[in-house]
Design a protein around this motif. Structure first.
Motif, PDB file in Angstrom:
ATOM      1  N   LEU A 151       0.795  -1.227   0.000  1.00  0.00           N
ATOM      2  CA  LEU A 151       0.000   0.000   0.000  1.00  0.00           C
ATOM      3  C   LEU A 151       0.831   1.283   0.000  1.00  0.00           C
ATOM      4  N   LEU A 152       1.990   1.249   0.651  1.00  0.00           N
ATOM      5  CA  LEU A 152       2.801   2.468   0.744  1.00  0.00           C
ATOM      6  C   LEU A 152       4.046   2.426  -0.132  1.00  0.00           C
TER       7      LEU A 152
ATOM      8  N   THR B 163      -0.753  -1.562  -5.918  1.00  0.00           N
ATOM      9  CA  THR B 163      -1.993  -2.349  -5.946  1.00  0.00           C
ATOM     10  C   THR B 163      -2.946  -1.787  -6.998  1.00  0.00           C
ATOM     11  N   PRO B 164      -2.536  -1.763  -8.263  1.00  0.00           N
ATOM     12  CA  PRO B 164      -3.399  -1.191  -9.302  1.00  0.00           C
ATOM     13  C   PRO B 164      -4.705  -1.952  -9.477  1.00  0.00           C
TER      14      PRO B 164
ATOM     15  N   TYR C 106     -12.295  -5.575  -4.145  1.00  0.00           N
ATOM     16  CA  TYR C 106     -11.507  -6.503  -3.342  1.00  0.00           C
ATOM     17  C   TYR C 106     -10.577  -7.310  -4.225  1.00  0.00           C
ATOM     18  N   MET C 107      -9.476  -7.737  -3.638  1.00  0.00           N
ATOM     19  CA  MET C 107      -8.439  -8.458  -4.362  1.00  0.00           C
ATOM     20  C   MET C 107      -8.084  -9.731  -3.610  1.00  0.00           C
TER      21      MET C 107
ATOM     22  N   TYR D  12      -7.151  -7.880   0.070  1.00  0.00           N
ATOM     23  CA  TYR D  12      -7.520  -6.507   0.436  1.00  0.00           C
ATOM     24  C   TYR D  12      -8.973  -6.223   0.089  1.00  0.00           C
ATOM     25  N   ILE D  13      -9.580  -5.356   0.881  1.00  0.00           N
ATOM     26  CA  ILE D  13     -10.874  -4.751   0.543  1.00  0.00           C
ATOM     27  C   ILE D  13     -10.721  -3.249   0.735  1.00  0.00           C
TER      28      ILE D  13
END
Length: 274
Positions: free
Chosen positions: A70-71, A157-158, A223-224, A265-266
């Motif tokens: 994410l970062l 996270t595209p 979500y992934m 992830y959501i």
């Protein structure tokens, strides 16, 4: 024709979930809020193996891996030493599971809580990132939201941040709604079917001070899965289901989740279409 095209896309995604090889059995998960982690305009409601959570010292803990995804931080974990290393913004940080001691650029400091192991993942206090690694963000005590803001974040996270084709070109107010609470329920994997099912329910409040007209509300989630497959919600062909929202009024949505490998992830993206 476009509508049926999108139905085909959704059907194809479900097929991909069902036929792609299963990696791990999804564990039963229940998570709720607040506080809530927000990165740019995205509300991060789940980070594998469970949502960010508040520990006994009232600190928000997040999985180490999510800092990379994410970062964009460079992270690593030494199982033998039970140590995590994080390189970010030209800083080098070392933490040890169960210890308040943290080494930052070869200087030893003391934290007010400890990193912990949870479901085979290391969780670290997000406050460490804010204090020692120059992460752009702060905690809003009124909204109970930890906001991190930098265009560089969320670049890894595209699959989560990309929009469905029916939303391309929309003129939107990205600050019209504020997610105030959520509830996630995930069931264990059905070994015979090879899939798990669950749901997410989230509530968002209109903070514009004006009524958002019917058809203009656009609070949707993405979500992934661990294998990289992702799914976002459509907008244009579902506009009849979008309600008018008065100033200060909240709306609650529930979405079904399904997968054949762990949920990664959501995120929720609350907009108002102008």
């Amino acid at each position: 024709m476009k509508y049926f095209k999108w139905l085909s896309v959704v059907f194809l995604f479900i097929c991909m979930i069902l036929i792609s090889p299963m990696v791990n059995a999804q564990s039963v998960v229940q998570a709720s809020s607040p506080p809530i982690l927000k990165i740019n305009q995205y509300y991060i409601l789940f980070t594998y193996p469970t949502s960010p959570y508040v520990d006994q010292n009232n600190r928000l803990l997040v999985p180490l891996r999510s800092l990379s995804d994410l970062l964009g931080a460079d992270v690593a974990y030494n199982k033998g030493k039970k140590q995590a290393t994080i390189n970010f913004n030209n800083h080098h940080l070392v933490l040890t599971t169960g210890s308040k001691e943290v080494t930052i650029d070869q200087n030893i400091e003391q934290m007010d809580t400890i990193p912990v192991q949870k479901r085979n993942a290391l969780y670290i206090p997000l406050k460490v990132m804010l204090e020692y690694l120059d992460v752009d963000g702060a905690y809003n005590a009124n909204t109970k939201i930890i906001e991190l803001n930098n265009p560089k974040y969320m670049k890894n996270t595209p699959q989560l941040t990309q929009e469905t084709q029916d939303r391309v070109g929309l003129d939107e107010n990205q600050n019209a709604f504020q997610v105030t609470s959520y509830q996630i329920n995930l069931g264990a994997t059905d070994k015979k079917a090879g899939i798990w099912k669950g749901s997410i329910t989230y509530t968002s409040k209109n903070v514009t001070g004006k009524t958002i007209e019917q058809g203009k509300e656009d609070i949707h989630s993405s979500y992934m899965l661990a294998n990289g497959n992702s799914q976002g919600e459509l907008y244009k062909y579902m506009r009849e289901k979008h309600s008018a929202v008065k100033p200060g009024e909240s709306i609650t949505k529930t979405r079904t989740l399904i997968g054949n490998t762990d949920l990664a992830y959501i995120i929720v993206k609350p907009y108002a279409v102008k």
